[in-house]
Design a protein around this motif. Sequence first.
Motif, PDB file in Angstrom:
ATOM      1  N   GLN B 140       0.833  -1.211   0.000  1.00  0.00           N
ATOM      2  CA  GLN B 140       0.000   0.000   0.000  1.00  0.00           C
ATOM      3  C   GLN B 140       0.861   1.252   0.000  1.00  0.00           C
ATOM      4  O   GLN B 140       1.885   1.317   0.673  1.00  0.00           O
ATOM      5  CB  GLN B 140      -0.898   0.008   1.249  1.00  0.00           C
ATOM      6  N   THR B 141       0.425   2.257  -0.739  1.00  0.00           N
ATOM      7  CA  THR B 141       1.054   3.580  -0.671  1.00  0.00           C
ATOM      8  C   THR B 141      -0.045   4.621  -0.565  1.00  0.00           C
ATOM      9  O   THR B 141      -1.038   4.562  -1.300  1.00  0.00           O
ATOM     10  CB  THR B 141       1.904   3.866  -1.931  1.00  0.00           C
ATOM     11  N   GLY B 142       0.120   5.576   0.345  1.00  0.00           N
ATOM     12  CA  GLY B 142      -0.879   6.633   0.518  1.00  0.00           C
ATOM     13  C   GLY B 142      -2.123   6.107   1.209  1.00  0.00           C
ATOM     14  O   GLY B 142      -2.094   5.062   1.867  1.00  0.00           O
ATOM     15  N   GLY B 143      -3.198   6.869   1.125  1.00  0.00           N
ATOM     16  CA  GLY B 143      -4.463   6.439   1.718  1.00  0.00           C
ATOM     17  C   GLY B 143      -4.490   6.565   3.229  1.00  0.00           C
ATOM     18  O   GLY B 143      -5.270   5.879   3.895  1.00  0.00           O
ATOM     19  N   LEU B 144      -3.666   7.446   3.797  1.00  0.00           N
ATOM     20  CA  LEU B 144      -3.585   7.523   5.259  1.00  0.00           C
ATOM     21  C   LEU B 144      -4.514   8.580   5.860  1.00  0.00           C
ATOM     22  O   LEU B 144      -4.367   8.942   7.024  1.00  0.00           O
ATOM     23  CB  LEU B 144      -2.134   7.717   5.690  1.00  0.00           C
ATOM     24  N   ASP B 149      -3.207  13.143   4.430  1.00  0.00           N
ATOM     25  CA  ASP B 149      -2.619  12.391   3.314  1.00  0.00           C
ATOM     26  C   ASP B 149      -3.626  12.400   2.154  1.00  0.00           C
ATOM     27  O   ASP B 149      -4.257  13.407   1.901  1.00  0.00           O
ATOM     28  CB  ASP B 149      -2.254  10.972   3.781  1.00  0.00           C
ATOM     29  N   LEU B 151      -3.171  12.493  -1.005  1.00  0.00           N
ATOM     30  CA  LEU B 151      -2.798  13.559  -1.924  1.00  0.00           C
ATOM     31  C   LEU B 151      -3.400  13.300  -3.308  1.00  0.00           C
ATOM     32  O   LEU B 151      -3.457  12.168  -3.773  1.00  0.00           O
ATOM     33  CB  LEU B 151      -1.268  13.644  -1.997  1.00  0.00           C
TER      34      LEU B 151
END
Lengths: 328, 328
Positions: B140-144, B149, B151
Amino acid sequence: MRAYLGIDGGGTHTRSLLISETGNILGRAVVGPSNVQQISSQALRSTLQQLLNLTFINLPDEIESIASCFGLAGAASAHNKEDIHATLGSLIPVPSEPPKLTSDAHIALVGALGDCPGLMLAAGTGSICLGRDANGIIHQTGGLGAVFDDLGSGFWIGRKAVQMSFQESDGRRPSGPWQSNVLRLLSCNTIEQLQCKLKTGDINNSHVAALAPMVMQLSLEGVSVAADILNNAVRELVAVISTTYGKVKLRTAHLVLVGGLLEQSELLRDQLSAALKIEEPEIQIQKSLMCPIAGAVVIACQESNNSVPNELEQALIALGTDSSVITR
Amino acid sequence: MRAYLGIDGGGTHTRSLLISETGNILGRAVVGPSNVQQISSQALRSTLQQLLNLTFINLPDEIESIASCFGLAGAASAHNKEDIHATLGSLIPVPSEPPKLTSDAHIALVGALGDCPGLMLAAGTGSICLGRDANGIIHQTGGLGAVFDDLGSGFWIGRKAVQMSFQESDGRRPSGPWQSNVLRLLSCNTIEQLQCKLKTGDINNSHVAALAPMVMQLSLEGVSVAADILNNAVRELVAVISTTYGKVKLRTAHLVLVGGLLEQSELLRDQLSAALKIEEPEIQIQKSLMCPIAGAVVIACQESNNSVPNELEQALIALGTDSSVITR
């Protein structure tokens, strides 16, 4: 004897000052937050009741009447302003005139400048610039809320630090100092815990804003991303000052810097001062005349009498400009 | 007869699909939001109960057992994940295996790619990129989260539009199209009302994200600030894709674009596609295999049997990729 009550209500503390018309301090107290948009009406009422109980604990018999001013964070744009206003009067335990309700920024402006025209930049958890023109009219720029505005504020800087730590955690950014520092300062063991606490509000806007000194420290240590964040913050703060300066239509204007972010960081003050010298050379930074709570007393007094007795004014100035000091 | 239940829970709608092992649709329904971090446990329970009542309304007698998968927004980092999980099983009105609880992004990935390795960028109100490597491991990248986040997401773009309208309103930005459009689209008469509704939550993250098409329109009309916002959004989305691509260690990777923001805007898809061709020429954009809710059924089925019957898989693919269509 007449007395004046000033209240300075922010997102972290709420302070009171009860002072006689001759400048004798009759009561002072400090309790928890009273941002009217972050706590319920019930919590606001109970916070203010607690504050006033402490303030009036040694009430001299000779007080005949009280004029008061409540400067509460979030009050300027609260939807339930009339309800809040109706509550305030009933909390004061002696005969009082209808209390004045205004924003914490307004009392800070009056504390900073007294009756003079000029500018005030307040930057703590939030950020806002107020300016008073030659006719006494007050103009506002910024300060429209943490998530959508308040550019360059403590929360704005702290949010960037959280963003950097998120980006370090999932590989968008190479390993660096952000994740470890942010987790430590916000008492989290993992990024998941941080994310969860931010969503539940266990970590609130003030906690995020408290990361700003870490960003300053990283900037001093040569971390270029930290320096970029601070440069951008300064640019945003200069923009709200410039806009307000344009509104007050003064050739030269005095600017007072207030709020935790600016008071705590020499680095940020120096950068802001340097940027202003280039962008707006006609603006002169000066020291605050009085603390915000003294500004609340001045407003209470002006609303009641149209003027502030000289003895009282001198006593308010003598209090100093740091409202966090609680002495009698 | 065995049956499978898939649930796709987002910030705006929650959808269900009940389907037999031979691919007959037994029930489908759609109700309100179920983001587990934006609504209370009680509201979540009542939303899901309502959804399942509608789904099981014409329950055939011959169902012997059900395997289910709930893909709920916010579930991956919820602090009360175990409580939510305990609730789910009790809601299903026929004998069922312990339900699988996962995130809405996970079911979207499985829907998008089936069992193949590859990448999925989901951009709606939020944004996240998931990638499955050759060993089946998901990265996973991002989605925080929206504020810190996500973005390039719809909320991220809409927030910029609100910022522009605030800046127009107090003179930080010259008069332009932002304030009038944002106020109209969010049904506000004044900036004060907008500010107030944003603070109370009357205007929520989905409402803000719904401003994104306006930004696209302004960009098409030649408003340079709007074009800048979209360029920055594309750059952020490319960054999460690139990072995920690095993690899955595939030489060439298929990328599926899902979520309302990307599905509704050809402009954004075109810009993203053009930027990816330059930044990551080995990534090939392809169409989604199935809709997210079909992905939930696949997961339910795999957890229960380790494989998906061919008839069922064909039926899920035949459903199409638009889960917003509610037909039987």
